[in-house]
Design a protein around this motif. Structure first.
Motif, PDB file in Angstrom:
ATOM      1  N   VAL A  26       4.728   3.371   5.361  1.00 42.88           N
ATOM      2  CA  VAL A  26       5.317   3.160   7.031  1.00 42.88           C
ATOM      3  C   VAL A  26       6.800   2.202   6.759  1.00 42.88           C
ATOM      4  CG1 VAL A  26       4.361   2.540   9.626  1.00 42.88           C
ATOM      5  CG2 VAL A  26       2.935   4.228   7.662  1.00 42.88           C
ATOM      6  N   GLN A  27       7.407   2.677   8.498  1.00 46.42           N
ATOM      7  CA  GLN A  27       9.027   1.675   8.370  1.00 46.42           C
ATOM      8  C   GLN A  27       9.453   1.336   6.861  1.00 46.42           C
ATOM      9  OE1 GLN A  27       7.187  -1.987  10.314  1.00 46.42           O
ATOM     10  NE2 GLN A  27       6.579  -0.289  11.902  1.00 46.42           N
ATOM     11  N   ALA A  28       9.934   2.369   5.904  1.00 44.24           N
ATOM     12  CA  ALA A  28      10.620   2.088   4.344  1.00 44.24           C
ATOM     13  C   ALA A  28      11.717   1.356   5.071  1.00 44.24           C
ATOM     14  CB  ALA A  28      10.412   3.532   4.228  1.00 44.24           C
ATOM     15  N   GLY A  37       0.841  -0.890   0.056  1.00 46.51           N
ATOM     16  CA  GLY A  37      -0.218   0.169   0.019  1.00 46.51           C
ATOM     17  C   GLY A  37       1.183   1.253  -0.194  1.00 46.51           C
ATOM     18  N   GLY A  38       2.237   0.715  -0.467  1.00 43.72           N
ATOM     19  CA  GLY A  38       2.944   2.296   0.160  1.00 43.72           C
ATOM     20  C   GLY A  38       2.657   2.897  -1.694  1.00 43.72           C
ATOM     21  N   SER A  68      10.052   8.376   3.101  1.00 41.54           N
ATOM     22  CA  SER A  68       9.344   9.415   3.764  1.00 41.54           C
ATOM     23  C   SER A  68       7.749   8.437   4.266  1.00 41.54           C
ATOM     24  CB  SER A  68       9.435  10.941   3.673  1.00 41.54           C
ATOM     25  OG  SER A  68       8.334  10.215   1.919  1.00 41.54           O
ATOM     26  N   GLU A  69       7.642   8.894   5.188  1.00 38.27           N
ATOM     27  CA  GLU A  69       6.303   8.540   5.836  1.00 38.27           C
ATOM     28  C   GLU A  69       5.056   9.420   5.845  1.00 38.27           C
ATOM     29  OE1 GLU A  69       6.465   6.885   9.820  1.00 38.27           O
ATOM     30  OE2 GLU A  69       8.499   5.907   9.134  1.00 38.27           O
ATOM     31  N   GLN A  70       4.354   9.254   4.583  1.00 35.96           N
ATOM     32  CA  GLN A  70       3.246  10.779   4.395  1.00 35.96           C
ATOM     33  C   GLN A  70       3.856  11.722   3.829  1.00 35.96           C
ATOM     34  OE1 GLN A  70       0.347  10.174   7.826  1.00 35.96           O
ATOM     35  NE2 GLN A  70      -0.297   7.904   7.091  1.00 35.96           N
TER      36      GLN A  70
END
Length: 117
Positions: free
Chosen positions: A104-106, A23-24, A44-46
């Motif tokens: 999230v948590q890349a 979903g990323g 990055s996250e969002q």
């Protein structure tokens, strides 16, 4: 006796697929050498908290994800800083792959694919 190294294009393909399936968002900004190019990841996250990571060696001599380049809020608020950084790196190393990850948590995804987990 040395072990065969997985070609970079397969590592990048697996990373893109895993992040997108979760979903990323993952895209290739620049393609490097298919077999042996290094991989620079903009994570990055969002869209926040941009970090630049690459596979390297930590202080203990172990393979690790190393934070490099522009980090923190200044990179998130001024995307030109990060773009300038990776473009300068790419100008010096045309074999370099540049991948952008937004999930999230890349770091976890990158470490698993690079075999650093």
């Amino acid at each position: 006796m040395s072990t065969a190294r997985v070609p970079t294009h397969l590592i990048v393909s697996a990373l893109l697929r895993r992040v997108n399936d979760a979903g990323g968002m993952a895209v290739v900004l620049a393609r490097g050498d298919a077999d042996a190019g290094a991989v620079l990841m903009l994570v990055s996250e969002q869209g926040r908290s941009v970090r630049v990571l690459e596979r390297g060696v930590d202080a203990a001599g172990h393979d690790a994800l190393i934070v490099t380049g522009i980090v923190g809020d200044s990179a998130a608020t001024d995307p030109h800083l990060t773009t300038d950084y990776w473009q300068r790196r790419r100008a010096r190393d045309p074999d370099l792959w540049v991948i952008e990850l937004d999930i999230v948590q890349a770091e976890r995804f990158a470490a698993q694919i690079l075999g650093l987990d």
